[in-house]
Write a protein that holds these residues in place. Structure first.
Motif, PDB file in Angstrom:
ATOM      1  N   ASP A   1       0.683  -0.989  -0.132  1.00 16.84           N
ATOM      2  CA  ASP A   1       0.156   0.063   0.249  1.00 16.84           C
ATOM      3  C   ASP A   1       1.332   0.925  -0.079  1.00 16.84           C
ATOM      4  OD1 ASP A   1      -3.117  -1.336   0.634  1.00 16.84           O
ATOM      5  OD2 ASP A   1      -1.371  -1.786   1.683  1.00 16.84           O
TER       6      ASP A   1
ATOM      7  N   VAL B   1      -2.596   3.652  -4.545  1.00 14.85           N
ATOM      8  CA  VAL B   1      -1.697   3.017  -5.444  1.00 14.85           C
ATOM      9  C   VAL B   1      -2.127   1.551  -4.511  1.00 14.85           C
ATOM     10  CG1 VAL B   1       0.089   3.112  -5.382  1.00 14.85           C
ATOM     11  CG2 VAL B   1      -0.704   1.450  -6.601  1.00 14.85           C
ATOM     12  N   LYS B   2      -2.770   0.117  -4.938  1.00 15.24           N
ATOM     13  CA  LYS B   2      -2.567  -0.380  -3.611  1.00 15.24           C
ATOM     14  C   LYS B   2      -2.272  -2.105  -4.226  1.00 15.24           C
ATOM     15  CE  LYS B   2      -4.866  -4.168  -0.843  1.00 15.24           C
ATOM     16  NZ  LYS B   2      -6.469  -4.854   0.073  1.00 15.24           N
ATOM     17  N   THR B   3      -1.186  -2.345  -4.710  1.00 13.45           N
ATOM     18  CA  THR B   3      -0.481  -3.385  -5.393  1.00 13.45           C
ATOM     19  C   THR B   3      -0.598  -5.062  -5.368  1.00 13.45           C
ATOM     20  OG1 THR B   3       0.788  -1.968  -6.846  1.00 13.45           O
ATOM     21  CG2 THR B   3       1.104  -4.761  -7.009  1.00 13.45           C
ATOM     22  N   GLN B   4      -1.295  -6.438  -4.708  1.00 16.58           N
ATOM     23  CA  GLN B   4      -1.248  -7.208  -4.415  1.00 16.58           C
ATOM     24  C   GLN B   4      -1.222  -8.520  -5.278  1.00 16.58           C
ATOM     25  OE1 GLN B   4      -4.873  -7.325  -2.303  1.00 16.58           O
ATOM     26  NE2 GLN B   4      -5.028  -9.394  -1.975  1.00 16.58           N
ATOM     27  N   ILE B   5      -0.213  -9.108  -5.163  1.00 17.10           N
ATOM     28  CA  ILE B   5       0.234 -10.764  -5.822  1.00 17.10           C
ATOM     29  C   ILE B   5       0.259 -11.963  -4.415  1.00 17.10           C
ATOM     30  CG2 ILE B   5       2.454 -10.504  -4.818  1.00 17.10           C
ATOM     31  CD1 ILE B   5       3.322 -11.678  -7.693  1.00 17.10           C
TER      32      ILE B   5
ATOM     33  N   LEU C   1      -2.669 -11.141  -9.393  1.00 16.84           N
ATOM     34  CA  LEU C   1      -1.896  -9.606  -9.554  1.00 16.84           C
ATOM     35  C   LEU C   1      -2.856  -8.886  -9.828  1.00 16.84           C
ATOM     36  CD1 LEU C   1       0.134  -8.281  -9.072  1.00 16.84           C
ATOM     37  CD2 LEU C   1       0.965  -8.622 -11.661  1.00 16.84           C
ATOM     38  N   THR C   2      -3.529  -7.696  -8.931  1.00 16.25           N
ATOM     39  CA  THR C   2      -4.448  -7.221  -8.697  1.00 16.25           C
ATOM     40  C   THR C   2      -3.459  -5.946  -8.392  1.00 16.25           C
ATOM     41  OG1 THR C   2      -5.943  -8.772  -8.179  1.00 16.25           O
ATOM     42  CG2 THR C   2      -6.771  -6.651  -7.584  1.00 16.25           C
ATOM     43  N   ASN C   3      -4.054  -4.650  -9.177  1.00 17.76           N
ATOM     44  CA  ASN C   3      -3.335  -3.462  -9.308  1.00 17.76           C
ATOM     45  C   ASN C   3      -4.334  -2.632  -9.121  1.00 17.76           C
ATOM     46  OD1 ASN C   3      -0.823  -2.309  -8.366  1.00 17.76           O
ATOM     47  ND2 ASN C   3      -0.406  -3.520 -10.029  1.00 17.76           N
ATOM     48  N   ASP C   4      -4.559  -1.661  -7.863  1.00 17.62           N
ATOM     49  CA  ASP C   4      -5.590  -0.423  -7.566  1.00 17.62           C
ATOM     50  C   ASP C   4      -4.762   1.121  -7.491  1.00 17.62           C
ATOM     51  OD1 ASP C   4      -7.930  -2.373  -8.164  1.00 17.62           O
ATOM     52  OD2 ASP C   4      -7.529  -3.221  -6.361  1.00 17.62           O
TER      53      ASP C   4
ATOM     54  N   GLY D   1      -8.046  -0.069 -11.625  1.00 21.16           N
ATOM     55  CA  GLY D   1      -7.453  -1.364 -11.819  1.00 21.16           C
ATOM     56  C   GLY D   1      -7.683  -2.817 -12.609  1.00 21.16           C
TER      57      GLY D   1
ATOM     58  N   ASP E   1      -6.835  -6.984 -12.668  1.00 20.48           N
ATOM     59  CA  ASP E   1      -5.851  -7.828 -12.088  1.00 20.48           C
ATOM     60  C   ASP E   1      -5.713  -9.139 -12.947  1.00 20.48           C
ATOM     61  OD1 ASP E   1      -8.487  -9.212 -12.693  1.00 20.48           O
ATOM     62  OD2 ASP E   1      -9.993  -8.441 -11.280  1.00 20.48           O
TER      63      ASP E   1
END
Length: 748
Positions: A325, A334-338, A387-390, A407, A409
């Motif tokens: 975050d 921005v939030k990047t989640q893997i 992989l998600t980017n918001d 975003g 994904d």
């Protein structure tokens, strides 16, 4: 044979996450107290607040920086135990439930604990419009859904469908009603369930729990959180439970180790890494149902099981996740989640194939009392990467407040699958359901046939935008659009297909006063046909995705200065392009497709929920749902595959109601709770009646200082019932008889 593959990928991925978590940051940051990082801890005791003493004047800056975070314990009845007024499931951004133009429920950790819920099926009573179908599958506003499972907003089920999700590592359960494809991609139009997992925190906590209960149940768990340094926090938890079953030849062992690190890189950036290791061993599984007559009466005791004692279902899973975050500016984040998931499961079990005509009357039915069985050996391994980017940008323009989400994904799944089969011709013995003859058949002597050894690859990709527009203090609008691309490939045959979909949503919210809001929304869904179904369509082109749309009108209210909330929702769902058997297909290889997009189904209903504190001592969560599902177009215009008639889908009750109420007795540091779960009449896949049932539960909780004892009694009156129906040859799924659980918890 247990599949073991992809370990090099897991190892490299794990090392990468650990390296990220322990990366050294070059800047030095000012010391912060725990009070700035987390809310205080709540317990049942009525003692006064106690805080650790502040550092003296002589304390150096370096000592303050390196000191362990303060532990602040606030004792007193925890208000709003079952209410969580903020959620992200409906918008992917934090929003007050009153401002969300859609029906949503949040099941808190306190509710999970109070109900001694060990898996998600224990919580269905608290979700309006949701009932159990089979295993982890549910009926959601009339539609079956067992393939769309989300953890922390990311698609992917570590329990792989035939195991029920356990709740040890779950902080809360979020339930979004209606289509969710505008944000989350393919799925059924009834709604979605999201499991929010426990995360590392700076709150110093050390909990130990021991449990015992019916069916020789015993287990325990520990959960530790706290700060390692001023900027690094951790969580570590472990869980184990074993028990026998009321079903013949069945038992279970569940083990889980989970944890992670939170690294506050700066005031604007934090990195959260987590891991979850799951091991499950279910003896005498995969569990099927108990034979019934057409009126839903069990033909034998609910303890019946078609499996032998040597049958089993085993599963190992590993989940690794990293969330970054970052606040780019005051109004841009921005939030990047893997996320990486590996699931390895093996099943060996006896499956009912139908009745055997042993009495020679020319009819094979329940009067014969003998079930023909086959033996299945199945092994499956999944590797999944998400992989998600918001990006979220808040700004003012044209006199309005805007919150804009953009975003994307990506979800990749690779599967290996092995399947072997033996029938009565290969030595599998029949089972007499009235005079159970377990042990007369030996799986080691079966002549197994290799039915299928293959694998698949699936890619899902999506881009989405969303605008949350505040016109003024009363009116707001949420509108969004998603483009989804999906590609599937069969590694054995080389068959592949690709398609895409665009799904919009829009919701208008009117809040005349702070404690009341009205909303109206329209949303759409899509669900791609499975690879197996696509392979049957040998005509030009492929099966189109099943599509759905919903219109929902609702009202939300806060009462007694927000102590409790109610939601009333009325909805109508239309589902089109439902894949059905082609009436022109004869089974010959003549180029006529086996399936066509012929079906259309309508679902409409009303839901009401109440949750919160009615008084200072009385906490309640209650719900009621009415649903009517009707096939309006199909092969014969009045029927649809896997339905009983035009008015009923399988396991789709018209009426449901649930309540759980807790009363705190402060004078003796205790609480007593009562619950009720009602599910109306249902029908199985083959049209057999599933009788309505009402189940009552209760619990008692008491506390001495930091030690808490909880006694839960489920199915107080030991009612015999079926939670849902399956098929005529496999029967109905029986509910648990009276069950008692005793838990002892201590906070260090």
């Amino acid at each position: 044979m247990r599949l073991r593959w992809g370990h090099s990928v897991k190892t490299r991925f794990a090392y990468s996450l650990i390296a990220l978590a322990f990366a050294q940051h070059q800047s030095t940051f000012a010391a912060e107290t725990l009070l700035d990082k987390e809310a205080p801890q709540q317990t049942l005791s009525t003692s006064s607040s106690v805080a650790s003493p502040a550092p003296t004047q002589a304390t150096t800056d370096e000592e303050v920086k390196l000191a362990a975070p303060e532990r602040i314990a606030v004792h007193g009845r925890a208000m709003q135990m079952y209410v969580d007024k903020e959620t992200t499931i409906g918008t992917k951004t934090a929003i007050n439930v009153m401002e969300l133009p859609q029906s949503v429920q949040v099941l808190t950790e306190q509710l999970i604990v109070d109900q001694a819920a060990r898996n998600i099926t224990d919580l269905y009573r608290s979700i309006a419009g949701v009932s159990e179908f089979s295993y982890s599958g549910v009926t959601f506003r009339g539609f079956r859904d067992d393939a769309n499972v989300f953890y922390d907003g990311v698609r992917g089920d570590p329990y792989s469908g035939f195991s029920v999700p356990q709740l040890f590592n779950v902080q809360r359960v979020e339930v979004l009603k209606g289509p969710a494809s505008a944000l989350y991609g393919g799925g059924e139009p009834g709604g979605m369930i999201n499991y929010v997992t426990k995360k590392p925190t700076f709150v110093e906590s050390k909990d130990l729990t021991l449990s015992t209960g019916s069916e020789d149940m015993m287990g325990g768990s520990l959960d530790f959180t706290g700060g390692l340094t001023q900027n690094l926090a951790y969580r570590f938890g472990a869980y184990y439970q074993q028990e026998d079953s009321f079903r013949n030849n069945a038992d279970s062992q569940n083990a889980e180790v989970a944890g992670g690190l939170l690294y506050e890189i700066s005031d604007d950036t934090k990195l959260t890494t987590t891991f979850d290791i799951i091991k499950q061993d279910l003896g005498g599984n995969r569990l099927r149902g108990v034979p019934v007559d057409n009126d839903g009466n069990f033909l034998v005791a609910p303890s019946y099981n078609t499996n032998e004692k040597s049958d089993f279902q085993k599963m190992d899973a590993l989940v690794l996740q990293s969330i970054l975050d970052h606040q780019l500016t005051d109004n841009f984040s921005v939030k990047t989640q893997i996320r990486y998931l590996n699931n390895d499961s093996t099943q060996q079990y006896h499956e009912s194939r139908g009745w055997v005509d042993v009495n020679g009357d020319g009819k094979a039915n329940s009067a014969d009392g003998t079930i023909k069985r086959e033996y299945r050996v199945q092994a499956r391994a999944n590797d999944e990467i998400s992989l998600t980017n918001d990006f979220v940008y808040a700004f003012d323009a044209l006199g309005f407040e805007h919150e804009f989400l953009f975003g994307g994904d990506y979800h990749y799944v690779e599967t290996e699958y092995h399947y072997k089969l033996a029938t009565s011709k290969e030595g599998v013995g029949n089972l007499n359901i009235f005079d159970l003859n377990y042990g007369e058949t030996d799986p080691s002597t079966y002549q197994l046939k290799d039915m299928d050894t293959d694998g698949t690859r699936a890619n899902r990709f999506g881009l989405y935008v969303q605008e949350h527009l505040h016109f003024n203090e009363q009116w707001s609008l949420i509108a969004g659009l998603r483009f989804s691309q999906f590609d599937d490939y069969d590694k054995k045959t080389g068959f592949s297909f690709s398609d895409n979909a665009i799904t919009p949503r829009a919701g208008l919210n009117y809040r005349p006063i702070d404690s009341m809001s009205f909303y109206l929304n329209y949303s759409e869904s899509f669900n791609p046909a499975s690879l197996t179904d696509q392979a049957q369509d040998i005509a030009d082109g492929f099966l189109d995705p099943e599509t759905g749309n919903q219109i929902e009108l609702g009202m939300k209210n806060e009462w007694l200065d927000g102590q409790f909330m109610t939601t009333l929702a009325v909805y109508r769902i239309e589902k089109q392009n439902v894949a059905q058997a082609n009436p022109l297909n004869t089974g010959d290889d003549d180029g006529i497709p086996a399936l066509l997009n012929l079906g259309e189904v309508h679902s409409q209903g009303v839901e009401w929920t109440l949750v919160g504190d009615l008084t200072d001592n009385l906490t309640v969560t209650a719900n009621y749902a009415y649903n009517e599902t009707e096939v309006v177009k199909g092969v014969t215009n009045d029927s649809l595959t896997n339905t009983f008639d035009s008015k009923h889908f399988a396991n789709a009750p018209r009426h449901q109601a649930g309540i759980w109420t807790r009363y705190d007795i402060n004078a003796i540091d205790s609480a007593i709770a009562f619950g009720m779960d009602y599910v109306g009449e249902q029908f199985s896949l083959d049209g057999q009646t599933v009788k309505p049932h009402t189940i009552f539960d209760m619990s008692w909780t008491t506390q001495w200082d930091q030690t808490q004892v909880r006694l839960n009694l489920k199915n107080i009156f030991d009612k015999e019932y079926a939670v849902s129906g399956f098929s005529e040859r496999n029967g109905h799924f029986p509910g648990e008889p009276r069950n008692i659980t005793l838990e002892l918890s201590h906070k260090f």
